[in-house]
Design an enzyme around this catalytic site. Sequence first.
Site, PDB file in Angstrom:
ATOM      1  N   LYS A 161      44.369  28.120 -36.831  1.00 39.67           N
ATOM      2  CA  LYS A 161      44.965  28.946 -36.789  1.00 39.67           C
ATOM      3  C   LYS A 161      46.375  29.003 -35.654  1.00 39.67           C
ATOM      4  CE  LYS A 161      42.387  32.139 -40.170  1.00 39.67           C
ATOM      5  NZ  LYS A 161      42.547  33.545 -40.420  1.00 39.67           N
ATOM      6  N   ALA A 190      42.271  35.022 -34.990  1.00 38.67           N
ATOM      7  CA  ALA A 190      40.610  35.219 -35.213  1.00 38.67           C
ATOM      8  C   ALA A 190      40.820  34.852 -36.739  1.00 38.67           C
ATOM      9  CB  ALA A 190      40.424  36.976 -35.165  1.00 38.67           C
ATOM     10  N   ASP A 191      39.246  34.742 -37.402  1.00 34.65           N
ATOM     11  CA  ASP A 191      38.525  34.619 -38.561  1.00 34.65           C
ATOM     12  C   ASP A 191      37.228  35.651 -38.907  1.00 34.65           C
ATOM     13  OD1 ASP A 191      39.444  33.374 -41.302  1.00 34.65           O
ATOM     14  OD2 ASP A 191      37.376  32.778 -40.980  1.00 34.65           O
ATOM     15  N   THR A 192      37.270  35.937 -40.026  1.00 34.85           N
ATOM     16  CA  THR A 192      36.324  36.760 -39.553  1.00 34.85           C
ATOM     17  C   THR A 192      35.829  36.281 -41.520  1.00 34.85           C
ATOM     18  OG1 THR A 192      36.486  38.513 -39.042  1.00 34.85           O
ATOM     19  CG2 THR A 192      34.886  39.031 -40.634  1.00 34.85           C
TER      20      THR A 192
END
Length: 211
Positions: free
Chosen positions: A62, A78-80
Amino acid sequence: MKEKPTPLYVVREPFVLASRSPRRRELLAQLGLDFQVRPSPEEEPSIGARPDEGVRRAALFKARTVAQQEWASWVLAADTIVVLGGHIFGKPSSPQEAESMLRSLSGRSHEVYSAVCLARADRGFCRVETVLSRVDFRDVTEAEITAYVRTGEPMDKAGAYGIQGLGGAFVRAVYGSYTNVVGLPLAETLGMLQKNGIIAPCLHQDSRPES
């Protein structure tokens, strides 16, 4: 006219938040930070990869994608993901899948992994950090699951719940970063931004951003 409150931090160098998530925007905005938003492309969780590797890879993807379009700007992404028994729970694709996820989480502990990436293409800069939290769910009844899914809240959230919203009613305890479970671990994010001179504590009244 009501005077704006003095922010906790002041932005020294503009940055772009590469995210579609309103939770990430809200977490940064509540600190008084000014930033641009450029939604990033989504990347599916990497099947077979370790959870920490999967979120790291997605956050890098991203940040780097948007950084190539915002060549001379700092880009934050960010990634979760939610992980239960080694199985990755992304965003549910249907109300039925959301109900299934919630049934699986009910009465059990699961893990939440987030990766935060800061990049700047013109400087060849790219740093990423990963954060892990554990969440304990209480026993959730079938009626509660049905009522919750009908609200629509679970449909755009990893693991089919939002701890900062109605889904917080199902959470018994959080071990580690609460904001990580929301979707952006603030301690690590603010540390990255401060270390690179992008933000600084607002110590003087004249440090306020102009309205």
